[in-house]
Design a protein around this motif. Structure first.
Motif, PDB file in Angstrom:
ATOM      1  N   LYS A  15      -3.155 -19.676  10.228  1.00 52.12           N
ATOM      2  CA  LYS A  15      -4.112 -20.745  10.469  1.00 52.12           C
ATOM      3  C   LYS A  15      -3.814 -21.846  11.673  1.00 52.12           C
ATOM      4  O   LYS A  15      -4.684 -22.000  12.410  1.00 52.12           O
ATOM      5  CB  LYS A  15      -4.085 -21.622   9.156  1.00 52.12           C
ATOM      6  N   PRO A  16      -2.752 -22.102  11.921  1.00 46.98           N
ATOM      7  CA  PRO A  16      -2.481 -23.021  12.942  1.00 46.98           C
ATOM      8  C   PRO A  16      -2.777 -22.342  14.473  1.00 46.98           C
ATOM      9  O   PRO A  16      -3.357 -23.069  15.336  1.00 46.98           O
ATOM     10  CB  PRO A  16      -0.883 -23.244  13.027  1.00 46.98           C
ATOM     11  N   LYS A  60      -9.122 -16.058   2.363  1.00 45.10           N
ATOM     12  CA  LYS A  60      -9.106 -15.093   1.433  1.00 45.10           C
ATOM     13  C   LYS A  60      -8.826 -15.902  -0.047  1.00 45.10           C
ATOM     14  O   LYS A  60      -9.556 -15.617  -0.970  1.00 45.10           O
ATOM     15  CB  LYS A  60      -8.326 -13.841   1.268  1.00 45.10           C
ATOM     16  N   ASN A  61      -7.841 -16.645   0.071  1.00 43.49           N
ATOM     17  CA  ASN A  61      -7.154 -17.511  -1.311  1.00 43.49           C
ATOM     18  C   ASN A  61      -6.965 -18.710  -0.727  1.00 43.49           C
ATOM     19  O   ASN A  61      -5.786 -19.260  -1.095  1.00 43.49           O
ATOM     20  CB  ASN A  61      -5.928 -16.519  -1.576  1.00 43.49           C
ATOM     21  N   PRO A  62      -8.045 -19.381  -0.463  1.00 43.63           N
ATOM     22  CA  PRO A  62      -7.796 -21.021  -0.409  1.00 43.63           C
ATOM     23  C   PRO A  62      -7.052 -21.774  -1.201  1.00 43.63           C
ATOM     24  O   PRO A  62      -6.052 -22.678  -0.807  1.00 43.63           O
ATOM     25  CB  PRO A  62      -9.189 -21.441   0.270  1.00 43.63           C
ATOM     26  N   ASP A  92      -2.911  -5.359   3.388  1.00 47.06           N
ATOM     27  CA  ASP A  92      -4.163  -6.095   3.638  1.00 47.06           C
ATOM     28  C   ASP A  92      -4.354  -7.575   2.874  1.00 47.06           C
ATOM     29  O   ASP A  92      -4.945  -8.470   3.499  1.00 47.06           O
ATOM     30  CB  ASP A  92      -5.433  -5.315   3.207  1.00 47.06           C
ATOM     31  N   TYR A  93      -3.625  -7.631   1.886  1.00 46.13           N
ATOM     32  CA  TYR A  93      -3.871  -8.655   0.901  1.00 46.13           C
ATOM     33  C   TYR A  93      -3.147  -9.838   1.647  1.00 46.13           C
ATOM     34  O   TYR A  93      -3.519 -11.018   1.350  1.00 46.13           O
ATOM     35  CB  TYR A  93      -3.434  -8.477  -0.587  1.00 46.13           C
ATOM     36  N   HIS A  94      -2.188  -9.807   2.569  1.00 46.02           N
ATOM     37  CA  HIS A  94      -1.554 -10.818   3.337  1.00 46.02           C
ATOM     38  C   HIS A  94      -2.449 -11.247   4.481  1.00 46.02           C
ATOM     39  O   HIS A  94      -2.032 -12.514   4.884  1.00 46.02           O
ATOM     40  CB  HIS A  94      -0.236 -10.469   3.704  1.00 46.02           C
TER      41      HIS A  94
END
Length: 175
Positions: A20-21, A152-154, A144-146
């Motif tokens: 994110k950063p 995706k998973n806030p 992919d889930y990473h």
């Protein structure tokens, strides 16, 4: 990848917290979570998480140098980590969570070494800077889930980040 783009690769502990950063800056095309620096081809998350594969959890940033320069990306990187911790980052412990800058060319190497020297001489930390500067090796995208976990998973991302101690460290040392 177009010739106008460049890559930057960093290890800064859990890769979920390192996307994110960088992802939010103009000129950053993509931030991929993955693994680099180990001795197993195509490692899985479980192999890396065990600490036995030799890989670092890392992010590979593809960026447009005409919009954001490597020095700015380095500055962002330093402000996401504890560069004095040789054993991991925050609550993530083990060799897979160490910090490192993986340079893709001699210019990046020179700039990374200069930025580390500036940080060392700044007096900001009372312990030595242990972040390694190493040549880039093969980068393996994580499962992919990473990828883009924070989007995706806030809720899980926010919970993990809050309990890690990362934000408190950043606020204390970089605010």
């Amino acid at each position: 990848m177009s010739e106008q783009y460049a890559k930057a690769t960093f290890a800064g502990g859990c890769f979920w917290c390192m996307v994110k950063p960088f992802d939010q800056w103009d000129g950053v095309d993509s931030v991929i979570s993955g693994y680099t620096g180990g001795h197993i081809d195509h490692p899985t998350y479980e192999q890396v998480k065990s600490g036995e594969s030799g890989h670092y959890e890392s992010v590979q940033i593809t960026y447009d140098p005409s919009k954001i320069d490597y020095e700015t990306i380095l500055d962002l990187y330093w402000k996401q980590i504890d560069p004095t911790d040789p054993d991991g980052q925050f609550h993530d412990r083990g060799p897979q969570y160490r910090t490192a800058i993986f340079y893709h060319n001699e210019t990046q190497k020179t700039l990374a070494k200069a930025s580390r020297a500036d940080l060392e001489s700044s007096g900001k930390f009372n312990k030595p800077i242990v972040t390694e500067i190493k040549p880039a090796e093969r980068f393996y995208p994580a499962e992919d889930y990473h990828q883009q976990f924070y989007e995706k998973n806030p809720e899980e991302y926010a919970e993990d980040r809050a309990k890690s101690g990362r934000d408190q460290f950043i606020q204390q040392h970089w605010a």
